[in-house]
Design a protein around this motif. Structure first.
Motif, PDB file in Angstrom:
ATOM      1  N   GLN A 112       0.830  -1.209   0.000  1.00 15.75           N
ATOM      2  CA  GLN A 112       0.000   0.000   0.000  1.00 15.75           C
ATOM      3  C   GLN A 112       0.863   1.257   0.000  1.00 15.75           C
ATOM      4  N   ALA A 113       1.973   1.212   0.718  1.00 23.48           N
ATOM      5  CA  ALA A 113       2.858   2.379   0.789  1.00 23.48           C
ATOM      6  C   ALA A 113       3.645   2.581  -0.504  1.00 23.48           C
ATOM      7  N   ASP A 114       3.821   1.527  -1.264  1.00 24.89           N
ATOM      8  CA  ASP A 114       4.586   1.578  -2.516  1.00 24.89           C
ATOM      9  C   ASP A 114       3.837   0.740  -3.547  1.00 24.89           C
ATOM     10  N   HIS A 115       2.656   1.206  -3.947  1.00 20.87           N
ATOM     11  CA  HIS A 115       1.724   0.417  -4.752  1.00 20.87           C
ATOM     12  C   HIS A 115       2.165   0.168  -6.192  1.00 20.87           C
ATOM     13  N   LEU A 116       3.336   0.669  -6.562  1.00 19.52           N
ATOM     14  CA  LEU A 116       3.859   0.388  -7.904  1.00 19.52           C
ATOM     15  C   LEU A 116       5.039  -0.584  -7.858  1.00 19.52           C
ATOM     16  N   SER A 117       5.286  -1.158  -6.688  1.00 14.30           N
ATOM     17  CA  SER A 117       6.375  -2.115  -6.540  1.00 14.30           C
ATOM     18  C   SER A 117       5.878  -3.519  -6.867  1.00 14.30           C
ATOM     19  N   LEU A 118       6.385  -4.064  -7.962  1.00 16.25           N
ATOM     20  CA  LEU A 118       6.013  -5.418  -8.339  1.00 16.25           C
ATOM     21  C   LEU A 118       6.515  -6.413  -7.293  1.00 16.25           C
ATOM     22  N   ARG A 119       7.687  -6.190  -6.745  1.00 17.29           N
ATOM     23  CA  ARG A 119       8.233  -7.067  -5.713  1.00 17.29           C
ATOM     24  C   ARG A 119       7.306  -7.123  -4.508  1.00 17.29           C
ATOM     25  N   LYS A 120       6.793  -5.993  -4.095  1.00 12.60           N
ATOM     26  CA  LYS A 120       5.901  -5.968  -2.930  1.00 12.60           C
ATOM     27  C   LYS A 120       4.549  -6.599  -3.238  1.00 12.60           C
ATOM     28  N   LEU A 121       4.073  -6.435  -4.461  1.00  8.60           N
ATOM     29  CA  LEU A 121       2.827  -7.099  -4.853  1.00  8.60           C
ATOM     30  C   LEU A 121       3.021  -8.614  -4.845  1.00  8.60           C
ATOM     31  N   ILE A 122       4.106  -9.077  -5.424  1.00  6.57           N
ATOM     32  CA  ILE A 122       4.374 -10.516  -5.441  1.00  6.57           C
ATOM     33  C   ILE A 122       4.514 -11.047  -4.019  1.00  6.57           C
ATOM     34  N   SER A 123       5.190 -10.324  -3.154  1.00  9.00           N
ATOM     35  CA  SER A 123       5.378 -10.778  -1.766  1.00  9.00           C
ATOM     36  C   SER A 123       4.052 -10.989  -1.054  1.00  9.00           C
ATOM     37  N   VAL A 124       3.159 -10.031  -1.160  1.00 12.77           N
ATOM     38  CA  VAL A 124       1.875 -10.174  -0.475  1.00 12.77           C
ATOM     39  C   VAL A 124       1.045 -11.278  -1.123  1.00 12.77           C
ATOM     40  N   CYS A 125       1.151 -11.454  -2.425  1.00 10.87           N
ATOM     41  CA  CYS A 125       0.422 -12.540  -3.095  1.00 10.87           C
ATOM     42  C   CYS A 125       0.931 -13.901  -2.628  1.00 10.87           C
ATOM     43  N   VAL A 126       2.237 -14.069  -2.540  1.00 14.82           N
ATOM     44  CA  VAL A 126       2.801 -15.351  -2.106  1.00 14.82           C
ATOM     45  C   VAL A 126       2.386 -15.654  -0.671  1.00 14.82           C
ATOM     46  N   LEU A 127       2.488 -14.679   0.211  1.00 17.37           N
ATOM     47  CA  LEU A 127       2.136 -14.922   1.615  1.00 17.37           C
ATOM     48  C   LEU A 127       0.657 -15.250   1.787  1.00 17.37           C
ATOM     49  N   THR A 128      -0.215 -14.499   1.152  1.00 17.97           N
ATOM     50  CA  THR A 128      -1.650 -14.754   1.332  1.00 17.97           C
ATOM     51  C   THR A 128      -2.097 -16.013   0.597  1.00 17.97           C
ATOM     52  N   ASN A 129      -1.481 -16.307  -0.533  1.00 23.26           N
ATOM     53  CA  ASN A 129      -1.857 -17.505  -1.285  1.00 23.26           C
ATOM     54  C   ASN A 129      -1.569 -18.788  -0.511  1.00 23.26           C
ATOM     55  N   HIS A 130      -0.568 -18.779   0.346  1.00 22.75           N
ATOM     56  CA  HIS A 130      -0.203 -19.997   1.055  1.00 22.75           C
ATOM     57  C   HIS A 130      -0.914 -20.156   2.401  1.00 22.75           C
ATOM     58  N   LEU A 131      -1.699 -19.185   2.793  1.00 25.79           N
ATOM     59  CA  LEU A 131      -2.428 -19.323   4.055  1.00 25.79           C
ATOM     60  C   LEU A 131      -3.352 -20.539   4.105  1.00 25.79           C
ATOM     61  N   PRO A 132      -4.066 -20.909   3.027  1.00 24.36           N
ATOM     62  CA  PRO A 132      -4.913 -22.108   3.142  1.00 24.36           C
ATOM     63  C   PRO A 132      -4.124 -23.361   3.518  1.00 24.36           C
TER      64      PRO A 132
END
Length: 162
Positions: free
Chosen positions: A22-42
């Motif tokens: 959210q603080a750096d919404h144009l960072s692809l690295r940060k988008l990928i990081s949050v996607c990987v973490l939330t995707n593995h929660l199940p």
């Protein structure tokens, strides 16, 4: 290998990754990081609770059923996040029949300038955002998808005492 994280600590990592994005919404690295973490929660929730307390995973006996029949039905954004995560890990083509994402990239969008609106002189400004385009042509802001999934998990943790 395990890092010894509790479920709550893992969710906290996902929330931190969302805040970073959210603080750096144009960072692809940060988008990928949050996607990987939330995707593995199940998988993480299922591994923790399926055997000892199956009610916490809605009585599901297979992790794929928990993900597909519970999580992705309750939070459709989770399937899109899964696609983004899988594209980041596995490259340009995915073989799952459930893939919804066609493309993702930065786009310039017109957004209402809240300050000018509150001052009584509505104005719009151009803002660059990550936009996820689905195969049906629907466009979703990556920020909204991330918010939806993290909010879903927070509610799930509260509702089921995870």
């Amino acid at each position: 290998m395990s890092f010894g994280l509790t479920l709550r600590q893992y969710l906290d990592l996902a929330e931190e990754a969302r805040s970073d994005f959210q603080a750096d919404h144009l960072s692809l690295r940060k988008l990928i990081s949050v996607c990987v973490l939330t995707n593995h929660l199940p998988e993480i929730v299922f591994a923790e609770h399926a055997a000892a307390n199956p009610l916490k995973v809605h009585g599901q006996t297979r992790v794929d059923d928990y993900r597909n029949q519970i999580v992705q039905i309750a939070c459709p954004s989770a399937l899109i996040i899964r696609d983004l995560c899988d594209y980041a890990k596995h490259g340009p083509r995915l073989r799952r029949s459930s893939v919804q994402v066609d493309q993702t990239g930065k786009q310039t969008k017109l957004e209402l300038d809240t300050a000018s609106f509150l001052a009584g002189a509505p104005n719009h400004q151009e803002v660059e955002r990550f936009v996820v385009t689905l195969r049906d042509g629907t466009e979703r802001l990556a920020e909204d998808l991330v918010r939806d999934v993290v909010n879903y998990w927070n509610a799930e943790f509260v509702a089921h005492g995870l």
